[in-house]
Scaffold this motif. Structure first.
Motif, PDB file in Angstrom:
ATOM      1  N   MET A 171     -60.211 -18.426  -5.964  1.00 49.15           N
ATOM      2  CA  MET A 171     -59.001 -18.698  -6.735  1.00 49.15           C
ATOM      3  C   MET A 171     -57.790 -18.589  -5.806  1.00 49.15           C
ATOM      4  SD  MET A 171     -57.796 -16.618 -10.055  1.00 49.15           S
ATOM      5  CE  MET A 171     -56.499 -17.168 -11.072  1.00 49.15           C
ATOM      6  N   ALA A 172     -57.022 -19.632  -5.724  1.00 45.17           N
ATOM      7  CA  ALA A 172     -55.849 -19.651  -4.844  1.00 45.17           C
ATOM      8  C   ALA A 172     -54.566 -19.404  -5.640  1.00 45.17           C
ATOM      9  CB  ALA A 172     -55.764 -20.984  -4.121  1.00 45.17           C
ATOM     10  N   HIS A 173     -53.589 -18.897  -4.956  1.00 52.04           N
ATOM     11  CA  HIS A 173     -52.264 -18.653  -5.530  1.00 52.04           C
ATOM     12  C   HIS A 173     -51.228 -19.310  -4.636  1.00 52.04           C
ATOM     13  CE1 HIS A 173     -53.507 -15.531  -8.444  1.00 52.04           C
ATOM     14  NE2 HIS A 173     -54.436 -15.264  -7.545  1.00 52.04           N
ATOM     15  N   THR A 174     -50.040 -19.491  -5.172  1.00 51.53           N
ATOM     16  CA  THR A 174     -48.924 -20.010  -4.391  1.00 51.53           C
ATOM     17  C   THR A 174     -47.787 -19.013  -4.474  1.00 51.53           C
ATOM     18  OG1 THR A 174     -49.571 -22.282  -4.901  1.00 51.53           O
ATOM     19  CG2 THR A 174     -47.339 -21.947  -4.091  1.00 51.53           C
ATOM     20  N   ILE A 175     -47.227 -18.699  -3.309  1.00 49.11           N
ATOM     21  CA  ILE A 175     -46.035 -17.857  -3.264  1.00 49.11           C
ATOM     22  C   ILE A 175     -44.888 -18.722  -2.745  1.00 49.11           C
ATOM     23  CG2 ILE A 175     -47.232 -15.662  -2.963  1.00 49.11           C
ATOM     24  CD1 ILE A 175     -46.566 -15.861   0.063  1.00 49.11           C
ATOM     25  N   TYR A 176     -43.677 -18.251  -2.959  1.00 49.99           N
ATOM     26  CA  TYR A 176     -42.490 -19.007  -2.574  1.00 49.99           C
ATOM     27  C   TYR A 176     -41.575 -18.110  -1.748  1.00 49.99           C
ATOM     28  CZ  TYR A 176     -44.270 -22.234  -5.962  1.00 49.99           C
ATOM     29  OH  TYR A 176     -45.099 -23.107  -6.623  1.00 49.99           O
ATOM     30  N   ILE A 177     -41.096 -18.651  -0.642  1.00 51.27           N
ATOM     31  CA  ILE A 177     -40.100 -17.977   0.182  1.00 51.27           C
ATOM     32  C   ILE A 177     -38.788 -18.695  -0.101  1.00 51.27           C
ATOM     33  CG2 ILE A 177     -39.395 -17.333   2.517  1.00 51.27           C
ATOM     34  CD1 ILE A 177     -42.111 -16.092   1.493  1.00 51.27           C
ATOM     35  N   VAL A 178     -37.810 -17.938  -0.562  1.00 52.82           N
ATOM     36  CA  VAL A 178     -36.531 -18.503  -0.987  1.00 52.82           C
ATOM     37  C   VAL A 178     -35.444 -18.010  -0.037  1.00 52.82           C
ATOM     38  CG1 VAL A 178     -34.896 -18.700  -2.909  1.00 52.82           C
ATOM     39  CG2 VAL A 178     -37.357 -18.423  -3.383  1.00 52.82           C
ATOM     40  N   LEU A 179     -34.838 -18.948   0.653  1.00 54.46           N
ATOM     41  CA  LEU A 179     -33.713 -18.629   1.534  1.00 54.46           C
ATOM     42  C   LEU A 179     -32.445 -19.097   0.854  1.00 54.46           C
ATOM     43  CD1 LEU A 179     -35.153 -19.738   5.000  1.00 54.46           C
ATOM     44  CD2 LEU A 179     -35.465 -17.577   3.791  1.00 54.46           C
ATOM     45  N   THR A 180     -31.441 -18.229   0.805  1.00 54.85           N
ATOM     46  CA  THR A 180     -30.215 -18.577   0.087  1.00 54.85           C
ATOM     47  C   THR A 180     -28.972 -18.305   0.927  1.00 54.85           C
ATOM     48  OG1 THR A 180     -30.305 -16.400  -0.983  1.00 54.85           O
ATOM     49  CG2 THR A 180     -31.080 -18.278  -2.273  1.00 54.85           C
ATOM     50  N   LYS A 181     -27.934 -19.023   0.533  1.00 54.37           N
ATOM     51  CA  LYS A 181     -26.583 -18.825   1.065  1.00 54.37           C
ATOM     52  C   LYS A 181     -25.763 -18.333  -0.112  1.00 54.37           C
ATOM     53  CE  LYS A 181     -22.637 -21.417   2.814  1.00 54.37           C
ATOM     54  NZ  LYS A 181     -22.136 -22.777   3.086  1.00 54.37           N
ATOM     55  N   THR A 182     -25.500 -17.024  -0.126  1.00 52.87           N
ATOM     56  CA  THR A 182     -24.823 -16.425  -1.276  1.00 52.87           C
ATOM     57  C   THR A 182     -23.311 -16.364  -1.122  1.00 52.87           C
ATOM     58  OG1 THR A 182     -25.143 -14.218  -0.359  1.00 52.87           O
ATOM     59  CG2 THR A 182     -26.842 -15.026  -1.886  1.00 52.87           C
ATOM     60  N   GLY A 183     -22.822 -16.484   0.116  1.00 55.80           N
ATOM     61  CA  GLY A 183     -21.377 -16.467   0.333  1.00 55.80           C
ATOM     62  C   GLY A 183     -20.758 -15.089   0.384  1.00 55.80           C
ATOM     63  N   THR A 184     -21.571 -14.032   0.423  1.00 57.58           N
ATOM     64  CA  THR A 184     -21.011 -12.683   0.515  1.00 57.58           C
ATOM     65  C   THR A 184     -20.475 -12.452   1.926  1.00 57.58           C
ATOM     66  OG1 THR A 184     -23.081 -11.666   1.239  1.00 57.58           O
ATOM     67  CG2 THR A 184     -22.684 -11.800  -1.165  1.00 57.58           C
ATOM     68  N   LEU A 185     -19.695 -11.405   2.083  1.00 54.96           N
ATOM     69  CA  LEU A 185     -19.150 -11.051   3.394  1.00 54.96           C
ATOM     70  C   LEU A 185     -20.280 -10.766   4.379  1.00 54.96           C
ATOM     71  CD1 LEU A 185     -16.580 -10.599   5.000  1.00 54.96           C
ATOM     72  CD2 LEU A 185     -16.590  -8.227   4.225  1.00 54.96           C
ATOM     73  N   LEU A 186     -21.304 -10.033   3.944  1.00 58.82           N
ATOM     74  CA  LEU A 186     -22.440  -9.730   4.815  1.00 58.82           C
ATOM     75  C   LEU A 186     -23.170 -11.009   5.197  1.00 58.82           C
ATOM     76  CD1 LEU A 186     -24.190  -7.683   6.292  1.00 58.82           C
ATOM     77  CD2 LEU A 186     -25.496  -7.373   4.169  1.00 58.82           C
ATOM     78  N   SER A 187     -23.365 -11.894   4.248  1.00 57.63           N
ATOM     79  CA  SER A 187     -24.030 -13.171   4.517  1.00 57.63           C
ATOM     80  C   SER A 187     -23.237 -13.994   5.526  1.00 57.63           C
ATOM     81  CB  SER A 187     -24.188 -13.952   3.209  1.00 57.63           C
ATOM     82  OG  SER A 187     -24.733 -15.227   3.448  1.00 57.63           O
ATOM     83  N   LYS A 188     -21.933 -14.000   5.383  1.00 64.01           N
ATOM     84  CA  LYS A 188     -21.082 -14.738   6.328  1.00 64.01           C
ATOM     85  C   LYS A 188     -21.146 -14.120   7.720  1.00 64.01           C
ATOM     86  CE  LYS A 188     -17.896 -16.462   2.847  1.00 64.01           C
ATOM     87  NZ  LYS A 188     -16.564 -16.354   2.255  1.00 64.01           N
ATOM     88  N   ALA A 189     -21.158 -12.796   7.788  1.00 65.75           N
ATOM     89  CA  ALA A 189     -21.242 -12.106   9.082  1.00 65.75           C
ATOM     90  C   ALA A 189     -22.574 -12.412   9.762  1.00 65.75           C
ATOM     91  CB  ALA A 189     -21.068 -10.602   8.894  1.00 65.75           C
ATOM     92  N   ILE A 190     -23.641 -12.378   9.004  1.00 66.28           N
ATOM     93  CA  ILE A 190     -24.958 -12.704   9.561  1.00 66.28           C
ATOM     94  C   ILE A 190     -24.963 -14.156  10.025  1.00 66.28           C
ATOM     95  CG2 ILE A 190     -27.407 -12.998   9.009  1.00 66.28           C
ATOM     96  CD1 ILE A 190     -27.071 -10.576   7.068  1.00 66.28           C
ATOM     97  N   GLY A 191     -24.360 -15.036   9.248  1.00 67.76           N
ATOM     98  CA  GLY A 191     -24.278 -16.449   9.606  1.00 67.76           C
ATOM     99  C   GLY A 191     -23.494 -16.675  10.890  1.00 67.76           C
TER     100      GLY A 191
END
Length: 182
Positions: free
Chosen positions: A1-21
């Protein structure tokens, strides 16, 4: 029996996200893992409180609310065995029931910049958590999970890109038909 998982990458626009970017030069700077196509079972390390960036830890994320309401995303899927699914879910369930014991690994982000692992007990940043979970599930992770960015995850050869665009549009397309006919 197989399953599928999902990896979700997002751009949230937070200060931390911008700094990492600014450091990575990439737009998508938050990573989550989901165990269903509709992203109802989506987990990561991030903010526990919307208005407090220092309140980080393990959480089950709501893809429709908060920082995700207007987020851009890239979604990948990966087929895994039933055993791999059970191994990953065992860890996620344990972490969820003990979520107050887990912290966001802010210091670990500096380790990524310095290319040196910063070990902290029960502390992860988002892509470190996702990479660790994939590794625990028996998927090949060549790089140290503590040094992986969301962009590194996107480069994994067994991930198949299924969507890029507004997260809200993806959810509408995937969840609405299921609600109508489901």
């Amino acid at each position: 029996m197989a399953h599928t998982i999902y990896i979700v990458l997002t751009k949230t626009g937070t200060l931390l996200s911008k700094a990492i970017g600014m450091y990575t030069g990439k737009e998508m700077n938050h990573a989550s893992i989901a165990f269903d196509e509709g992203l109802f079972e989506m987990y990561s390390f991030g903010r526990r409180q919307l208005n407090n960036p220092l309140s980080g830890g393990f959480l089950r994320e709501d893809a429709e609310r908060g920082l995700f309401e207007s987020a851009d995303c890239v979604i990948y899927r990966c087929r895994i065995s039933h055993y791999q699914y059970l191994e990953m879910m065992k860890i996620v369930r344990y972490m969820y029931w003990n979520r107050d014991r887990y912290k966001y690994n802010f210091i670990g982000l500096f380790g990524v910049v310095m290319q040196k692992e910063v070990r902290r007990e029960r502390a992860y940043f988002c892509s470190q958590f996702v990479a660790t979970l994939l590794k625990v599930g028996g998927l090949k992770i060549v790089q140290n999970p503590a040094l992986m960015t969301p962009h590194c995850l996107a480069q994994l050869p067994y991930l198949e890109k299924v969507y890029a665009g507004k997260l809200a549009d993806y959810l509408h397309a995937v969840r609405e038909p299921a609600m109508m006919y489901g």
